[in-house]
Motif scaffolding. Structure first.
Motif, mmCIF file in Angstrom:
data_model
loop_
_atom_site.group_PDB
_atom_site.id
_atom_site.type_symbol
_atom_site.label_atom_id
_atom_site.label_comp_id
_atom_site.label_asym_id
_atom_site.label_seq_id
_atom_site.Cartn_x
_atom_site.Cartn_y
_atom_site.Cartn_z
ATOM 1 N N VAL A 1 97.179 -27.176 15.054
ATOM 2 C CA VAL A 1 98.432 -26.447 14.903
ATOM 3 C C VAL A 1 98.203 -24.989 15.249
ATOM 4 C CG1 VAL A 1 100.235 -25.759 13.302
ATOM 5 C CG2 VAL A 1 99.188 -28.025 13.096
ATOM 6 N N ALA A 2 98.989 -24.469 16.187
ATOM 7 C CA ALA A 2 98.799 -23.089 16.617
ATOM 8 C C ALA A 2 99.271 -22.119 15.541
ATOM 9 C CB ALA A 2 99.574 -22.834 17.914
ATOM 10 N N THR A 3 98.471 -21.078 15.340
ATOM 11 C CA THR A 3 98.885 -20.018 14.421
ATOM 12 C C THR A 3 99.492 -18.860 15.184
ATOM 13 O OG1 THR A 3 96.673 -19.038 14.545
ATOM 14 C CG2 THR A 3 97.077 -20.628 12.792
ATOM 15 N N SER B 1 90.785 -25.360 13.396
ATOM 16 C CA SER B 1 90.456 -26.781 13.482
ATOM 17 C C SER B 1 90.548 -27.423 12.101
ATOM 18 C CB SER B 1 89.039 -26.962 14.034
ATOM 19 O OG SER B 1 88.079 -26.539 13.078
ATOM 20 N N ASP B 2 90.453 -28.746 12.073
ATOM 21 C CA ASP B 2 90.500 -29.469 10.813
ATOM 22 C C ASP B 2 89.383 -29.043 9.866
ATOM 23 O OD1 ASP B 2 92.683 -30.862 11.715
ATOM 24 O OD2 ASP B 2 91.521 -32.591 12.419
ATOM 25 N N SER B 3 88.270 -28.590 10.457
ATOM 26 C CA SER B 3 87.127 -28.169 9.637
ATOM 27 C C SER B 3 87.215 -26.703 9.224
ATOM 28 C CB SER B 3 85.823 -28.404 10.412
ATOM 29 O OG SER B 3 85.789 -27.601 11.582
ATOM 30 N N GLY B 4 88.294 -26.036 9.652
ATOM 31 C CA GLY B 4 88.480 -24.633 9.276
ATOM 32 C C GLY B 4 87.908 -23.641 10.255
ATOM 33 N N LYS B 5 87.432 -24.117 11.416
ATOM 34 C CA LYS B 5 86.842 -23.232 12.415
ATOM 35 C C LYS B 5 87.939 -22.558 13.228
ATOM 36 C CE LYS B 5 83.572 -23.300 16.305
ATOM 37 N NZ LYS B 5 82.667 -24.160 17.118
ATOM 38 N N LYS B 6 87.813 -21.260 13.432
ATOM 39 C CA LYS B 6 88.780 -20.530 14.240
ATOM 40 C C LYS B 6 88.501 -20.776 15.725
ATOM 41 C CE LYS B 6 90.822 -15.964 15.036
ATOM 42 N NZ LYS B 6 90.797 -14.521 14.686
ATOM 43 N N HIS C 1 82.771 -25.185 21.492
ATOM 44 C CA HIS C 1 82.618 -23.859 22.096
ATOM 45 C C HIS C 1 83.721 -22.887 21.652
ATOM 46 C CE1 HIS C 1 79.224 -24.662 24.817
ATOM 47 N NE2 HIS C 1 79.720 -25.897 24.886
ATOM 48 N N GLY C 2 84.421 -23.255 20.583
ATOM 49 C CA GLY C 2 85.426 -22.350 20.016
ATOM 50 C C GLY C 2 86.708 -22.286 20.811
ATOM 51 N N ILE C 3 87.071 -23.389 21.486
ATOM 52 C CA ILE C 3 88.247 -23.405 22.354
ATOM 53 C C ILE C 3 89.190 -24.530 21.960
ATOM 54 C CG2 ILE C 3 89.022 -23.879 24.723
ATOM 55 C CD1 ILE C 3 86.425 -22.474 25.663
ATOM 56 N N ASP C 4 90.462 -24.192 21.805
ATOM 57 C CA ASP C 4 91.532 -25.174 21.639
ATOM 58 C C ASP C 4 92.238 -25.240 22.987
ATOM 59 O OD1 ASP C 4 93.754 -26.672 21.040
ATOM 60 O OD2 ASP C 4 94.721 -25.143 19.797
ATOM 61 N N LEU C 5 91.967 -26.301 23.741
ATOM 62 C CA LEU C 5 92.403 -26.394 25.132
ATOM 63 C C LEU C 5 93.754 -27.071 25.293
ATOM 64 C CD1 LEU C 5 91.627 -25.958 28.139
ATOM 65 C CD2 LEU C 5 90.668 -28.282 28.099
ATOM 66 N N GLU C 6 94.651 -26.419 26.019
ATOM 67 C CA GLU C 6 95.913 -27.023 26.448
ATOM 68 C C GLU C 6 95.842 -27.241 27.954
ATOM 69 O OE1 GLU C 6 100.646 -25.987 27.124
ATOM 70 O OE2 GLU C 6 99.421 -24.641 25.886
ATOM 71 N N ILE C 7 96.007 -28.481 28.399
ATOM 72 C CA ILE C 7 95.949 -28.819 29.820
ATOM 73 C C ILE C 7 97.364 -28.870 30.370
ATOM 74 C CG2 ILE C 7 95.135 -30.486 31.529
ATOM 75 C CD1 ILE C 7 93.206 -31.549 29.323
ATOM 76 N N ARG C 8 97.606 -28.132 31.434
ATOM 77 C CA ARG C 8 98.924 -28.096 32.058
ATOM 78 C C ARG C 8 98.860 -28.649 33.478
ATOM 79 N NH1 ARG C 8 100.686 -21.827 30.698
ATOM 80 N NH2 ARG C 8 101.004 -22.063 28.432
ATOM 81 N N ALA C 9 99.921 -29.306 33.894
ATOM 82 C CA ALA C 9 100.017 -29.782 35.272
ATOM 83 C C ALA C 9 100.180 -28.606 36.216
ATOM 84 C CB ALA C 9 101.192 -30.738 35.420
ATOM 85 N N GLY C 10 99.735 -28.782 37.460
ATOM 86 C CA GLY C 10 99.933 -27.773 38.492
ATOM 87 C C GLY C 10 100.833 -28.302 39.589
#
Length: 338
Positions: A16-18, A30-35, A66-75
């Motif tokens: 969930v984005a903050t 993340s679910d584990s509390g990692k930013k 690696h500390g990344i919440d990735l959103e994949i977008r179409a091009g």
């Protein structure tokens, strides 16, 4: 290029984005509390087999590591992805190197973080029944191509390297989405396309075996798709390095488990190619990850000599007017390690 219509249902984000800006900037937890840094990646096109490593890396939480919440977008094509990345409308892009070179030539502030498809998938594609075995067999043939794209621009170089003249072959200007139909209908004998994309699709649609004359096997190689970033993202050096490393590790993981990687694409698009096509696209893509200079190295690790060769090819093809030093195109300090 086969038709890939409007993307719906990209793999849903599990976090969930903050906070989230227009370009996807911000953070999540993340679910584990990692930013995690919220990051957007815009593909070169709508999802197909080549993109499986991104979905697999997300599923396997490699990006999260690696500390990344990735959103994949179409091009909507590499050129548009290069433009959007340079404008800061997406954090990272996945685009063809010729489009990157052309963009830099036009003043777009964008660099590669590493080319992953280091052997070009560019090829002449045709049904096996055509009896084409060597470049010489193309003489007198009609081939579907798209005026102005990298394939059509480099095809004359391919012909020259194989003892043919441009006049020996007729290139019929065809919309990218119509090239496969032109071959299936018999309007053309072959098409100019990518072995990791159109070929498996054409074979599936027609139920006929497709064969290839690959540029790389007939004297002409150059860089293809890779990870790119604009000035805004490159200024965040730590993020750029983490993203490049996460993408490299995702490709390594997909190489070891191609079937699960394809399965990770479930839900990426309502028009996603059939699984057998996705699998063939990925398997072919995985044969393109290295040149002789990078064998044994991590995916996305490049060699300066290969960059120079690619720049030279596209300068000769007329896609680059003012060739620049390699460092103007490639951010080597942020590239994958190994």
């Amino acid at each position: 290029m086969h038709v890939r219509r409007v993307l719906t249902g990209l793999v849903p984000l599990l976090l969930v984005a903050t906070a989230c800006g227009e370009d996807g900037s911000g953070s999540t937890t993340s679910d584990s509390g990692k930013k995690l840094d919220k990051v957007t990646l815009t593909l070169n096109w709508y999802p197909y087999g080549e993109h499986a490593p991104f979905y697999y890396g997300k599923q396997q939480k490699i990006f999260e590591k690696h500390g990344i919440d990735l959103e994949i977008r179409a091009g909507q094509g590499s050129q548009k992805t290069v433009q959007a990345t340079g404008a800061g409308q997406t954090d990272f892009g996945w685009a063809d190197t010729p489009a990157l070179l052309g963009g830099v030539d036009q003043g777009i502030k964008v660099k590669s973080l590493g080319v992953f498809l280091q052997t070009t998938p560019s090829s002449v594609q045709f049904f096996e029944a055509q009896g084409i075995k060597t470049p010489a067999d193309l003489k007198g043939r009609t081939i579907a191509g798209t005026a102005g794209d990298a394939l059509s621009k480099t095809f004359p170089i391919f012909l020259e390297k194989n003892g043919l003249n441009e006049s020996d072959v007729k290139v019929q200007n065809t919309d990218p989405a119509g090239k496969i139909a032109a071959v299936i209908s018999g309007k053309t004998d072959a098409l100019l396309g990518y072995a990791s994309d159109q070929g498996p699709t054409m074979q599936n649609k027609a139920g006929k075996e497709v064969s290839y004359l690959r540029f790389s096997e007939h004297g002409l190689n150059f860089y293809s798709n890779g990870l790119i970033a604009g000035t805004k993202t490159l200024a965040r050096a730590d993020l750029a390095q983490r993203m490049a490393q996460a993408v490299s590790e995702s490709w390594t993981a997909a190489e070891k488990a191609p079937d699960p990687a394809v399965a990770a694409m479930d839900g990426a698009s309502e028009q996603l190619p059939p699984k057998e096509v996705l699998g063939e696209q990925l398997r072919t893509t995985l044969t393109l990850l290295h040149t002789d200079a990078t064998k044994g190295r991590a995916p996305g690790a490049n060699a300066e000599a290969d960059w120079k060769q690619t720049i030279d090819v596209f300068t000769e093809a007329g896609l680059v007017r003012n060739a620049k030093p390699v460092g103007d195109y490639w951010a080597a300090d942020a590239a994958p390690k190994g």
